[in-house]
Design a protein around this motif. Structure first.
Motif, short mmCIF file in Angstrom:
data_model
loop_
_atom_site.label_atom_id
_atom_site.label_comp_id
_atom_site.label_asym_id
_atom_site.label_seq_id
_atom_site.Cartn_x
_atom_site.Cartn_y
_atom_site.Cartn_z
N LYS A 3 0.82 -1.21 0.00
CA LYS A 3 0.00 0.00 0.00
C LYS A 3 0.85 1.26 0.00
O LYS A 3 0.35 2.35 -0.22
N LYS A 157 -3.10 9.55 0.42
CA LYS A 157 -3.65 9.00 1.66
C LYS A 157 -2.47 8.92 2.61
O LYS A 157 -1.40 8.38 2.23
N SER A 159 -1.77 6.87 4.84
CA SER A 159 -1.30 5.48 5.01
C SER A 159 -0.47 4.99 3.83
O SER A 159 0.17 3.95 3.89
N SER A 160 -0.44 5.78 2.73
CA SER A 160 0.37 5.38 1.57
C SER A 160 1.78 5.97 1.64
O SER A 160 2.58 5.78 0.74
N GLY A 178 -1.22 9.51 10.58
CA GLY A 178 -1.73 8.44 9.72
C GLY A 178 -0.71 7.82 8.79
O GLY A 178 -1.04 6.92 8.02
N GLU A 180 2.89 5.74 7.80
CA GLU A 180 3.70 4.64 8.32
C GLU A 180 5.06 5.24 8.70
O GLU A 180 5.47 6.26 8.12
#
Length: 195
Positions: A3, A157, A159-160, A178, A180
């Protein structure tokens, strides 16, 4: 990392090796002998420069005032730039491999002189087209404003996005937004975490 679309690297302590004691050492200052007031003034001034509130001329003019004209401009500049030591050559294969498959960016708390020295010192810094430098975006990590700027600019996003920094508090702030995150300790740990 299915992702993940973009991997974002910090500069100092990740792409470039840093020596924070170089500045006082090259000026012949023992840290223990710097007054608390002067130390705070220098830290405040460095922060203003890093966040883009003052430019290079103003920074060195105010630095000259703090040191009461004790050092030449050249000596101050050389000492200031000495904190940027060398390219972290051990991370180059990782950066190259990631750039082969993912979009990459730099997000760094830095100032115009240290960034220029990083570009001159570390060839890999030139390989990044997306740069989020604190003095340009007017925000420093771990302020959420800095991360939100990057997320918005990349139209991503959270999370991407994967953020790699040597300071745990900066990675924790990215995760809170949000994203990583990986705290960079050394290359072998980074290999493992990326896998």
């Amino acid at each position: 990392m299915d992702k993940i679309k973009t991997v974002i690297f910090d500069i100092g302590g990740v792409l470039v090796n840093i020596d924070f004691d170089a500045f006082p050492r090259l000026l012949g200052i023992e840290r223990s002998r710097v007054s608390h007031v002067d130390e705070q003034a220098i830290e405040r001034l460095a922060k203003e420069y890093e966040i883009g509130h003052i430019g290079t001329e103003e920074f060195f003019g105010m630095m000259d005032e703090i040191f009461k004209g004790k050092y030449t401009r050249e000596k101050l500049e050389n000492a200031w730039n000495a904190t940027v030591v060398e390219e972290n050559s051990t991370i180059i294969p990782i950066v190259d491999a990631i750039q082969g498959s993912y979009q990459t960016a730099i997000m760094s708390n830095t100032n115009p002189m240290h960034f220029q020295k990083s570009v001159e010192t570390a060839g890999m810094v030139k390989k990044f087209s997306r740069l989020y430098l604190s003095f340009q975006i007017r925000a420093t990590k771990p302020d959420p404003v800095a991360y939100q700027y990057v997320i918005r600019d990349l139209s991503a996003k959270p999370s991407s996005l994967l953020f790699i920094d040597d300071l745990a508090e900066n990675v924790a702030a990215a995760v809170k937004c949000g994203m990583e995150g990986i705290v960079f300790k050394d290359v072998s740990s980074l290999y493992s975490e990326l896998r």
